[in-house]
Scaffold this active site. Structure first.
Site, PDB file in Angstrom:
ATOM      1  N   ILE A  91     -11.024 -40.727 -52.410  1.00  0.00           N
ATOM      2  CA  ILE A  91     -10.688 -42.031 -52.990  1.00  0.00           C
ATOM      3  C   ILE A  91     -11.178 -43.154 -52.079  1.00  0.00           C
ATOM      4  O   ILE A  91     -11.656 -44.186 -52.549  1.00  0.00           O
ATOM      5  CB  ILE A  91      -9.159 -42.154 -53.209  1.00  0.00           C
ATOM      6  CG1 ILE A  91      -8.688 -41.108 -54.224  1.00  0.00           C
ATOM      7  CG2 ILE A  91      -8.785 -43.554 -53.671  1.00  0.00           C
ATOM      8  CD1 ILE A  91      -7.183 -40.992 -54.337  1.00  0.00           C
ATOM      9  N   CYS A  92     -11.071 -42.952 -50.776  1.00  0.00           N
ATOM     10  CA  CYS A  92     -11.354 -44.008 -49.794  1.00  0.00           C
ATOM     11  C   CYS A  92     -12.726 -44.665 -49.958  1.00  0.00           C
ATOM     12  O   CYS A  92     -12.800 -45.898 -49.964  1.00  0.00           O
ATOM     13  CB  CYS A  92     -11.181 -43.474 -48.377  1.00  0.00           C
ATOM     14  SG  CYS A  92      -9.517 -42.828 -48.066  1.00  0.00           S
ATOM     15  N   PRO A  93     -13.821 -43.914 -50.113  1.00  0.00           N
ATOM     16  CA  PRO A  93     -15.101 -44.607 -50.223  1.00  0.00           C
ATOM     17  C   PRO A  93     -15.216 -45.468 -51.477  1.00  0.00           C
ATOM     18  O   PRO A  93     -15.924 -46.480 -51.465  1.00  0.00           O
ATOM     19  CB  PRO A  93     -16.143 -43.489 -50.212  1.00  0.00           C
ATOM     20  CG  PRO A  93     -15.410 -42.250 -50.537  1.00  0.00           C
ATOM     21  CD  PRO A  93     -13.994 -42.461 -50.099  1.00  0.00           C
TER      22      PRO A  93
END
Length: 178
Positions: free
Chosen positions: A52-54
């Site tokens: 999810i982070c990128p």
């Protein structure tokens, strides 16, 4: 967890700079005196090399111009070191051309001061802080580790905070205030 009205903690973190300079391995330090006189948006993610982070990092980066037009510096932060951040940028096409710096809170000092470490996982929550030019927290939110954020909503909140009026539900820049 620090909240609205609290002073944002002092910090000094090594950073992978924005833009192409961030890919050459020359790190810089950003602290609470950096970008003095500006609003600041800090968004924290659990750790690098995740899924999810990128998507969030790229979305905040894509909106850097809109935040900059509002005198706001955007900082992405996680518990990973600057070397891990650099390696992730070098090996993830989505992150190669970031317009925002990636701050390394690998000692977890800022995260602990803010109270945003996940009790079980020991990583940052998906916390977001909007801080005014005097260093006062004006907005804070935290998502479950499994839920990404919408940077457009933080831009809307920033617009409302900078407006100075009473902004009703779903208010957007240019709308009437109460």
């Amino acid at each position: 967890m620090l909240t609205v009205g609290d002073q944002f903690p002092s910090f000094s973190l090594t950073t992978v700079p924005a833009g192409p300079d961030g890919l050459n391995g020359e790190f810089i330090t950003i602290n609470n005196q950096s970008d003095k006189g500006k609003w600041k948006l800090f968004f924290f993610w659990p750790m690098d090399f995740t899924f999810i982070c990128p998507t969030e990092i790229a979305a905040f980066s894509d909106m850097e111009t809109e935040f900059s037009e509002r005198n706001t510096a955007v900082y992405g932060v996680s518990i990973d070191s600057e070397y891990v951040h650099l390696n992730w940028r070098l090996h993830n096409e989505t992150l190669k051309n970031l317009k925002i710096p990636m701050l390394a809170d690998n000692k977890r000092e800022l995260s602990a001061a803010l109270g945003i470490l996940h009790y079980e996982a020991g990583v940052d929550l998906r916390a977001t802080y909007i801080v005014d030019p005097e260093g006062i927290i004006r907005h804070v939110s935290a998502n479950d580790l499994s839920v990404g954020r919408n940077p457009e909503e933080f831009l809307r909140i920033l617009d409302a905070l900078q407006n100075g009026g009473l902004c009703p539900c779903s208010w957007h820049k240019g709308d009437k205030t109460l």
